[in-house]
Design a protein around this motif. Structure first.
Motif, short mmCIF file in Angstrom:
data_model
loop_
_atom_site.label_atom_id
_atom_site.label_comp_id
_atom_site.label_asym_id
_atom_site.label_seq_id
_atom_site.Cartn_x
_atom_site.Cartn_y
_atom_site.Cartn_z
N UNK A 157 0.86 -1.02 0.03
CA UNK A 157 -0.03 0.03 0.05
C UNK A 157 0.83 1.41 0.08
N UNK A 158 1.71 1.42 0.88
CA UNK A 158 2.65 2.56 0.81
C UNK A 158 3.55 2.82 -0.38
N UNK A 159 3.70 1.82 -1.21
CA UNK A 159 4.54 1.99 -2.44
C UNK A 159 3.45 2.30 -3.70
N UNK A 160 2.30 1.65 -3.29
CA UNK A 160 1.25 2.15 -4.53
C UNK A 160 0.71 3.46 -4.36
N UNK A 161 0.76 4.19 -3.23
CA UNK A 161 0.26 5.36 -2.73
C UNK A 161 1.28 6.45 -3.58
N UNK A 162 2.57 6.24 -3.30
CA UNK A 162 3.67 6.90 -3.86
C UNK A 162 3.79 6.66 -5.45
N UNK A 163 3.45 5.51 -6.00
CA UNK A 163 3.31 5.52 -7.35
C UNK A 163 2.12 6.17 -8.06
N UNK A 164 1.07 6.09 -7.42
CA UNK A 164 -0.07 6.85 -7.95
C UNK A 164 0.07 8.34 -7.84
N UNK A 165 0.71 8.72 -6.70
CA UNK A 165 0.88 10.21 -6.62
C UNK A 165 2.02 10.61 -7.87
N UNK A 166 3.02 9.66 -8.11
CA UNK A 166 3.97 9.97 -9.12
C UNK A 166 3.16 10.09 -10.51
N UNK A 167 2.46 9.00 -10.80
CA UNK A 167 1.65 9.04 -12.17
C UNK A 167 0.62 10.52 -12.31
N UNK A 168 -0.06 10.43 -11.15
CA UNK A 168 -0.81 11.71 -11.31
C UNK A 168 -0.06 13.02 -11.46
N UNK A 169 1.15 12.95 -10.87
CA UNK A 169 2.18 14.42 -11.27
C UNK A 169 2.47 14.36 -12.44
N UNK A 170 2.98 13.24 -12.96
CA UNK A 170 3.21 13.29 -14.34
C UNK A 170 2.27 13.67 -15.51
N UNK A 171 1.09 13.25 -14.98
CA UNK A 171 0.06 13.76 -15.92
C UNK A 171 -0.12 15.32 -16.23
N UNK A 172 0.53 16.24 -14.91
CA UNK A 172 0.64 17.54 -15.07
C UNK A 172 1.59 18.05 -16.05
N UNK A 173 2.42 17.35 -16.66
CA UNK A 173 3.47 17.81 -17.56
C UNK A 173 2.51 18.08 -18.89
N UNK A 174 1.27 17.55 -19.06
CA UNK A 174 0.08 17.78 -20.04
C UNK A 174 -0.19 19.18 -20.06
N UNK A 175 -0.54 19.66 -18.52
CA UNK A 175 -1.01 20.95 -18.50
C UNK A 175 -0.02 22.03 -18.89
N UNK A 176 1.42 21.62 -18.50
CA UNK A 176 2.44 22.54 -18.74
C UNK A 176 3.19 22.91 -19.93
N UNK A 177 2.57 22.23 -21.04
CA UNK A 177 3.01 22.30 -22.28
C UNK A 177 2.64 24.01 -22.81
N UNK A 178 3.81 24.32 -23.24
CA UNK A 178 3.54 25.93 -23.62
C UNK A 178 3.20 26.10 -25.07
#
Length: 144
Positions: free
Chosen positions: A44-65
């Motif tokens: 569970x702790x690793x899955x929470x960190x992985x989910x956080x990382x994957x969600x943060x990676x999706x933010x790169x979609x927003x920051x494309x200029x």
């Protein structure tokens, strides 16, 4: 804010938000029903960190200029919201955070709260960084 710093900060905020949400959910279950249905598996702790990382990676979609405009920004934000919800839902299914609709609904509610918190916090951090950069530029101009 550079992209690596943003991903790191968002991973920490999302992971902390998930842990806080699980804690609140477990506390409410305990006080409401006198017991908790939450069982902590080793992954569970690793899955929470992985989910956080994957969600943060999706933010790169927003920051494309490459594309700008207010309507495009709203569309991107909506797509980002849905994409991150899909990531959370998939992680929840794969790591068995929920097994029924009754367990999924609190996860969606936590997701909306965490999404809003991370969005507000990231905006605040970015504005704070901008102010520091502008102040440094002004100081350099004053010296000249």
């Amino acid at each position: 804010m550079n992209k690596a710093k943003m991903i790191f900060n968002q991973t920490l905020m999302i992971s902390t938000g998930i842990l806080f949400g699980v804690g609140v959910q477990t506390m409410l279950q305990y006080f409401s029903y006198g017991k908790s249905s939450f069982q902590w598996q080793w992954y569970i702790p690793l899955s929470i960190i992985l989910a956080g990382f994957l969600c943060a990676l999706a933010t790169l979609f927003l920051t494309d200029d490459d594309v700008s405009g207010k309507s495009v920004g709203y569309i991107r934000t909506g797509l980002h919201f849905v994409a991150v919800l899909a990531i959370v839902s998939l992680c929840g299914y794969l790591f068995e955070w929920y097994t029924s609709l009754d367990e999924y609904i609190p996860i969606v509610i936590m997701y909306v709260v965490i999404y809003a918190f991370v969005w507000i916090s990231t905006t605040w951090i970015m504005k704070s960084d901008e102010k520091k950069i502008n102040k440094a530029i002004d100081d350099i101009r004053d010296e000249e």
